[in-house]
Motif scaffolding. Structure first.
Motif, short mmCIF file in Angstrom:
data_model
loop_
_atom_site.label_atom_id
_atom_site.label_comp_id
_atom_site.label_asym_id
_atom_site.label_seq_id
_atom_site.Cartn_x
_atom_site.Cartn_y
_atom_site.Cartn_z
N ARG A 322 -7.59 -13.44 18.57
CA ARG A 322 -7.09 -12.51 19.58
C ARG A 322 -6.75 -11.14 19.00
O ARG A 322 -6.43 -10.22 19.74
CB ARG A 322 -5.84 -13.09 20.25
CG ARG A 322 -6.08 -14.37 21.03
CD ARG A 322 -5.04 -14.55 22.13
NE ARG A 322 -3.68 -14.51 21.63
CZ ARG A 322 -2.97 -15.59 21.30
NH1 ARG A 322 -3.53 -16.79 21.41
NH2 ARG A 322 -1.73 -15.49 20.87
N ALA A 323 -6.80 -11.01 17.69
CA ALA A 323 -6.38 -9.77 17.04
C ALA A 323 -7.28 -8.61 17.43
O ALA A 323 -8.51 -8.72 17.42
CB ALA A 323 -6.36 -9.95 15.53
N LYS A 324 -6.66 -7.48 17.73
CA LYS A 324 -7.40 -6.28 18.13
C LYS A 324 -7.66 -5.34 16.96
O LYS A 324 -8.56 -4.51 17.02
CB LYS A 324 -6.62 -5.54 19.22
CG LYS A 324 -6.40 -6.34 20.49
CD LYS A 324 -5.51 -5.58 21.46
CE LYS A 324 -5.23 -6.39 22.72
NZ LYS A 324 -4.29 -5.70 23.64
N GLY A 325 -6.83 -5.43 15.93
CA GLY A 325 -6.95 -4.52 14.80
C GLY A 325 -7.53 -5.18 13.57
O GLY A 325 -7.86 -6.38 13.58
N PRO A 326 -7.65 -4.43 12.47
CA PRO A 326 -8.19 -4.99 11.23
C PRO A 326 -7.35 -6.17 10.75
O PRO A 326 -6.13 -6.06 10.61
CB PRO A 326 -8.08 -3.81 10.25
CG PRO A 326 -7.97 -2.60 11.10
CD PRO A 326 -7.27 -3.01 12.34
#
Length: 437
Positions: A322-326
């Motif tokens: 679900r992570a949106k960033g690096p």
């Protein structure tokens, strides 16, 4: 009358200490008639009257009072009309007052006088910087309580008058989680960032520490996360006492800030004294990886089995996907903490004379951990590796070895400076290729 006397005395001492007191009423049974901000004013914020609320049982009434008081106090805060908050009460008063205090930001002065401060204060403090003070007595204004109230007034006014920090330049803040078994890794990584112009906040991974970190991230105070110590997730899933709840490892991914993660301490499930360890765990301590470790009379740990590690990996994979960033997850193949070592090594945290109490060798590569291999295989299977912002690195090192701390630090710094790309550092000699698993 007793309450009026003691609270007016407290307000008077606040004034004599240099403050400008405002008495806010949070009654749940009867309006007092002498507060600067009445309970009627509080309840108007949620569209209720005293007649409606006081007819309810005290628990339900308290919930409504809390919501109204939160809204009113936050309005005062946003208008810069208050500089601190202090309350004095028993269990009900402390419950209501600290609920309001927890709505205020970290750094805003908060002081609670309550006899409940002599017991378990975690329900009152939660994850906020609330000062709890034991007032000796529940009621009565006398030579003992006057001194205590005088000190409390001076305390909250002193906090409100603390020197400005305007002359200290704010630096980007790195969030980091630590437990005793991961200390060498965390301290080396924190020095890495401090030497490069960052500040580092190191939370103790005891449940409240993880919840606090998630809140700090959610409040926008953290620039990047070096999540070395994630064992609170294991305690959540396997019944340990240091759980940070279901939202651990969530905020950074939701917001999209850089995060580099490791399974630090996930080799252990944490309990209190030995006699509090559930039989379902004690009965398995003879199994590989499930060893018993008595850290001290109040802390007992049981190892995480390879199969349990696989279950934890599934849970973590859901968070990573679900992570949106690096996002990079680094898995050390030679152990996850001081208790997870194949042989004694004081520099890495285990003096011996035997291997770490929860170490379990991989039959195919005895120098590596079977727990690590099971975890890595599951994580690789469950994480969506098609995502360009997600990477997994399998590292032929122990978590507390310097190279592992440096790897995590370099990855996060690349992310923070916009230089990171998936596959970074995969060319290092100690990175394990997937076919080797």
């Amino acid at each position: 009358m007793q309450r009026e006397k003691k609270l007016n005395f407290l307000a008077d001492r606040v004034k004599k200490s240099g403050g400008d007191p405002i008495i806010l009423e949070i009654s749940v049974g009867k309006e007092v008639g002498w507060a600067d901000i009445s309970i009627s004013d509080v309840l108007s914020k949620v569209g209720k009257t005293t007649e409606e609320v006081f007819s309810l049982d005290r628990g339900k009434a308290a919930d409504i009072v809390i919501e109204g008081a939160k809204r009113l106090v936050l309005e005062l805060y946003e208008k810069n009309e208050i500089d601190g908050i202090v309350a004095y009460g028993g269990s009900m008063g402390a419950s209501i007052a600290t609920s309001v205090m927890r709505a205020l930001p970290v750094g805003f002065p908060k002081l609670m006088l309550t006899t409940m401060a002599a017991g378990d204060i975690s329900p009152y403090v939660g994850t906020k910087d609330i000062c709890m003070m034991y007032p000796i007595a529940e009621a009565g204004l006398n030579k003992v309580t006057r001194r205590i109230l005088n000190n409390a007034a001076a305390c909250v006014v002193g906090m409100a008058n603390s020197p400005d920090l305007d002359d200290i330049a704010e630096k980007p803040l790195i969030g980091c989680m630590m437990f005793g078994v991961t200390t060498p890794c965390v301290l080396r990584a924190s020095k890495y960032f401090e030497s490069r112009g960052y500040d580092v906040i190191i939370n103790h991974a005891v449940g409240s520490g993880g919840r606090s970190m998630e809140e700090l991230i959610g409040d926008g105070l953290i620039s990047g996360v070096l999540d070395i110590t994630t064992h609170e997730i294991g305690d959540y899933l396997l019944g340990g006492v240091l759980s940070a709840g279901p939202d651990r490892l969530t905020a950074a991914g939701d917001i999209g800030i850089p995060q580099v993660i490791a399974p630090g301490g996930l080799d252990l499930i944490n309990f209190g004294p030995k006699d509090t360890v559930p039989e379902e765990h004690l009965s398995k301590t003879h199994l590989p990886g499930k060893g018993l470790y008595i850290h001290n009379p109040t802390v007992t740990c049981v190892g995480v089995s390879p199969d349990e590690a696989s279950l934890i990996a599934e849970h973590i994979a859901e968070k990573i996907n679900r992570a949106k960033g690096p996002t990079a997850f680094c898995i050390p193949m030679r152990g996850w903490g001081a208790c997870d070592l194949s042989e004694p090594n004081k520099d890495l945290g285990w003096a011996g004379p035997d291997p770490g109490p929860v170490w379990v060798s991989d039959p195919e590569k005895p120098e590596r951990s079977l727990r690590s291999r099971k975890f890595a295989r599951t994580l690789l299977d469950k994480v969506d590796l098609e995502k360009s912002n997600v990477d997994i690195l399998i590292v032929d090192k122990h978590l507390n070895e310097p190279e592992f701390a440096d790897l995590m630090s370099e990855l996060l710094e690349e992310m923070l400076t916009g230089r990171w790309k998936k596959g970074s550092h995969h060319d290092l000699s100690y990175i394990v290729h997937l076919e080797e698993l």
